[in-house]
Enzyme design. Structure first.
Site, PDB file in Angstrom:
ATOM      1  N   GLU A 134      48.856 -30.251 -10.094  1.00 54.60           N
ATOM      2  CA  GLU A 134      49.183 -29.292  -9.030  1.00 54.60           C
ATOM      3  C   GLU A 134      48.857 -29.975  -7.724  1.00 54.60           C
ATOM      4  O   GLU A 134      47.735 -29.877  -7.229  1.00 54.60           O
ATOM      5  CB  GLU A 134      48.370 -27.996  -9.163  1.00 54.60           C
ATOM      6  CG  GLU A 134      48.842 -27.121 -10.294  1.00 54.60           C
ATOM      7  CD  GLU A 134      48.298 -25.704 -10.205  1.00 54.60           C
ATOM      8  OE1 GLU A 134      48.242 -25.131  -9.097  1.00 54.60           O
ATOM      9  OE2 GLU A 134      47.948 -25.168 -11.264  1.00 54.60           O
TER      10      GLU A 134
ATOM     11  N   GLY B 198      50.502 -31.851  -3.845  1.00 55.47           N
ATOM     12  CA  GLY B 198      51.481 -31.716  -2.793  1.00 55.47           C
ATOM     13  C   GLY B 198      52.673 -32.643  -3.020  1.00 55.47           C
ATOM     14  O   GLY B 198      52.697 -33.419  -3.971  1.00 55.47           O
TER      15      GLY B 198
ATOM     16  N   LEU C 266      51.936 -36.717  -3.350  1.00 58.18           N
ATOM     17  CA  LEU C 266      51.395 -37.210  -4.625  1.00 58.18           C
ATOM     18  C   LEU C 266      52.383 -36.963  -5.758  1.00 58.18           C
ATOM     19  O   LEU C 266      52.574 -37.809  -6.632  1.00 58.18           O
ATOM     20  CB  LEU C 266      50.039 -36.545  -4.915  1.00 58.18           C
ATOM     21  CG  LEU C 266      49.312 -36.983  -6.191  1.00 58.18           C
ATOM     22  CD1 LEU C 266      49.160 -38.490  -6.286  1.00 58.18           C
ATOM     23  CD2 LEU C 266      47.934 -36.313  -6.276  1.00 58.18           C
TER      24      LEU C 266
ATOM     25  N   ALA D  84      56.728 -25.562   0.609  1.00 54.77           N
ATOM     26  CA  ALA D  84      55.876 -25.232   1.753  1.00 54.77           C
ATOM     27  C   ALA D  84      56.743 -25.246   3.011  1.00 54.77           C
ATOM     28  O   ALA D  84      57.703 -26.021   3.119  1.00 54.77           O
ATOM     29  CB  ALA D  84      54.738 -26.237   1.897  1.00 54.77           C
TER      30      ALA D  84
ATOM     31  N   GLU E 171      40.374 -26.011 -41.762  1.00 51.63           N
ATOM     32  CA  GLU E 171      40.241 -25.934 -43.223  1.00 51.63           C
ATOM     33  C   GLU E 171      38.881 -25.329 -43.604  1.00 51.63           C
ATOM     34  O   GLU E 171      38.790 -24.506 -44.527  1.00 51.63           O
ATOM     35  CB  GLU E 171      40.350 -27.337 -43.844  1.00 51.63           C
ATOM     36  CG  GLU E 171      41.685 -28.032 -43.581  1.00 51.63           C
ATOM     37  CD  GLU E 171      41.678 -28.876 -42.305  1.00 51.63           C
ATOM     38  OE1 GLU E 171      41.032 -28.458 -41.313  1.00 51.63           O
ATOM     39  OE2 GLU E 171      42.303 -29.942 -42.291  1.00 51.63           O
TER      40      GLU E 171
ATOM     41  N   LEU F  42      41.343 -24.378  -8.357  1.00 51.21           N
ATOM     42  CA  LEU F  42      42.157 -24.953  -9.426  1.00 51.21           C
ATOM     43  C   LEU F  42      41.507 -24.801 -10.799  1.00 51.21           C
ATOM     44  O   LEU F  42      41.573 -25.691 -11.642  1.00 51.21           O
ATOM     45  CB  LEU F  42      42.468 -26.433  -9.139  1.00 51.21           C
ATOM     46  CG  LEU F  42      43.413 -26.657  -7.948  1.00 51.21           C
ATOM     47  CD1 LEU F  42      43.452 -28.141  -7.565  1.00 51.21           C
ATOM     48  CD2 LEU F  42      44.820 -26.152  -8.261  1.00 51.21           C
TER      49      LEU F  42
ATOM     50  N   ASP G  28      44.070 -26.497   1.561  1.00 53.94           N
ATOM     51  CA  ASP G  28      43.907 -25.179   0.931  1.00 53.94           C
ATOM     52  C   ASP G  28      42.524 -24.945   0.318  1.00 53.94           C
ATOM     53  O   ASP G  28      42.216 -23.809  -0.041  1.00 53.94           O
ATOM     54  CB  ASP G  28      44.952 -24.992  -0.186  1.00 53.94           C
ATOM     55  CG  ASP G  28      46.373 -25.131   0.334  1.00 53.94           C
ATOM     56  OD1 ASP G  28      46.594 -24.849   1.534  1.00 53.94           O
ATOM     57  OD2 ASP G  28      47.260 -25.520  -0.453  1.00 53.94           O
TER      58      ASP G  28
ATOM     59  N   TRP H 295      51.660 -17.195  -0.518  1.00 51.85           N
ATOM     60  CA  TRP H 295      52.139 -17.563  -1.852  1.00 51.85           C
ATOM     61  C   TRP H 295      53.648 -17.438  -1.864  1.00 51.85           C
ATOM     62  O   TRP H 295      54.164 -16.439  -1.361  1.00 51.85           O
ATOM     63  CB  TRP H 295      51.544 -16.650  -2.928  1.00 51.85           C
ATOM     64  CG  TRP H 295      50.039 -16.692  -2.930  1.00 51.85           C
ATOM     65  CD1 TRP H 295      49.193 -15.788  -2.382  1.00 51.85           C
ATOM     66  CD2 TRP H 295      49.218 -17.716  -3.503  1.00 51.85           C
ATOM     67  NE1 TRP H 295      47.889 -16.171  -2.582  1.00 51.85           N
ATOM     68  CE2 TRP H 295      47.881 -17.351  -3.268  1.00 51.85           C
ATOM     69  CE3 TRP H 295      49.492 -18.900  -4.196  1.00 51.85           C
ATOM     70  CZ2 TRP H 295      46.805 -18.138  -3.709  1.00 51.85           C
ATOM     71  CZ3 TRP H 295      48.418 -19.656  -4.620  1.00 51.85           C
ATOM     72  CH2 TRP H 295      47.096 -19.277  -4.375  1.00 51.85           C
TER      73      TRP H 295
HETATM   74 ZN   LIG Z   1      38.756 -31.781 -40.575  1.00 49.28          ZN
END
Ligand SMILES: [Zn+2]
Length: 365
Positions: A293, A295, A298, A164, A51, A206, A202, A172
């Site tokens: 991001e 594996g 996780l 993988a 604003e 990131l 790796d 990649w």
């Molecule tokens: Zn505001």
């Protein structure tokens, strides 16, 4: 939705990589003749809101805003920020009507801006563009309402779902366009989350280096045994790093803190990090969108604990056969145990396909 609200939403989108942890907001000011006289979008946290930017824009061009209508994609603030409450600025400038897309989701301030405007005699309309504004700020809404970030898990896989090879090779699978697109999704997030397995395998940075942005997302590392090397590439200059661990190792902790990292001891009692508590903690640390991001282990733990809201999946036109999947989860015994998703977007990115799939019902908060 009017063209003016659509224009305000486009302005809000300009803040995609910039405004976090504040919401992305746009504002268009239209004079009584129907001409746009001011436009603005929210700047970096601590900078002017949309604003204020729109009022300045009108002023700089010498346009009057007396009797004008402000189209803004979120309820104007009523609290004292660095630039003062936007409500007061709009009233003092002579705005007579505000068309706002949606109320501020912060329960402590929601509705107060509208009340303040109405008390000053400003006509208030709420609703046009609500869905677009909420979607653009889903992480902010999530943090304000659920107190946790919106968690988006990114996966790159072959058409047969392999992320993988059995050797661990994963770089990649998708092409350069998909990787650049992935950087854009990192850039919009407040933080990128990964696991120690990915770091040791790796050593990724990131960060979001393939898009134009002057704000890098924070890095969150799940590292139960505090194994991260002090010279890991994730320690990028000027970036916040949070390391969640389940062991107390004072010397390693101090060494990591000397590297600029924040180490958080958050054990789950089974030798691992309490992931649910970690996600709540990240909400307290003003993380709106959390971009995962990691594996397949996780990823599996996050899904098993119900912490994932959305999947961002890149599929390459390849078959890889035996290998690791997207997540270690199950095995389920019944198809009815599947985690139900809704596809919300499907696009071609270079030679690959990008899918967005939302866990069914997760955005109803
Ligand atoms: Zn505001």
């Amino acid at each position: 939705m009017s063209n003016f609200t659509a224009a305000a939403l486009r302005l809000a989108l300009e803040g995609l990589y910039r405004t976090s942890p504040n919401p992305r907001v746009g504002c268009v000011i239209v004079d009584p003749s129907g001409a746009i006289v001011g436009q603005g979008s929210t700047q970096r946290a601590g900078g002017p809101h949309a604003e204020i930017m729109a009022l300045r824009d009108a002023h700089e061009h010498g346009y009057s805003v007396i009797g004008a209508t402000a189209y803004v994609t979120l309820e104007p603030c009523s609290h004292q920020g660095r630039t003062g409450p936007c409500c007061d600025a709009l009233v003092n400038a002579g705005i007579v009507k505000v068309v706002a897309s949606i109320a501020d989701p912060n329960p402590l301030v929601s509705g107060r801006g509208f009340a303040r405007l109405r008390a000053a005699g400003v006509q208030v309309e709420v609703g046009p563009g609500a869905e677009g504004s909420r979607e653009l700020n889903l992480g902010f809404f999530s943090r304000m309402v659920r107190k946790t970030p919106w968690v988006r898990m990114k996966v790159a896989a072959s058409l047969d779902g392999v992320t993988a090879l059995p050797s661990g090779a994963s770089q990649w699978i998708t092409g350069p366009d998909a990787r650049a697109d992935g950087h854009a999704w990192r850039a919009r997030a407040c933080a990128v989350l990964t696991g120690i397995g990915t770091v040791l395998a790796d050593d990724p940075r990131l960060d979001a280096r393939e898009v134009q942005t002057d704000r890098q997302p924070a890095l969150v590392l799940v590292d139960s045994a505090l194994q991260v090397p002090l010279d890991a590439s994730l320690f990028v200059a000027d970036r916040a790093v949070y390391i969640y661990t389940s062991i107390e190792n004072d010397s390693k902790m101090h060494a990591l803190e000397a590297r600029g990292a924040t180490v958080v001891f958050m054990p789950n009692g089974r030798g691992k990090v309490d992931l649910a508590a970690m996600v709540r903690d990240l909400g307290c640390r003003e993380i709106n969108e959390l971009h995962v991001e990691a594996g397949y282990k996780l990823n599996g733990s996050l899904v098993r604990e119900g912490l994932v809201d959305e999947l961002l999946v890149y599929l390459a036109p390849k078959l890889l056969g035996e290998g690791y999947g997207m997540l270690q989860w199950g095995p389920l015994t019944e198809l009815s145990q599947a985690l139900a998703l809704d596809f919300t977007a499907l696009d071609r990115v270079g030679s690959d396909v990008r899918l967005l799939a939302r866990v069914a019902g997760r955005d109803r908060f």
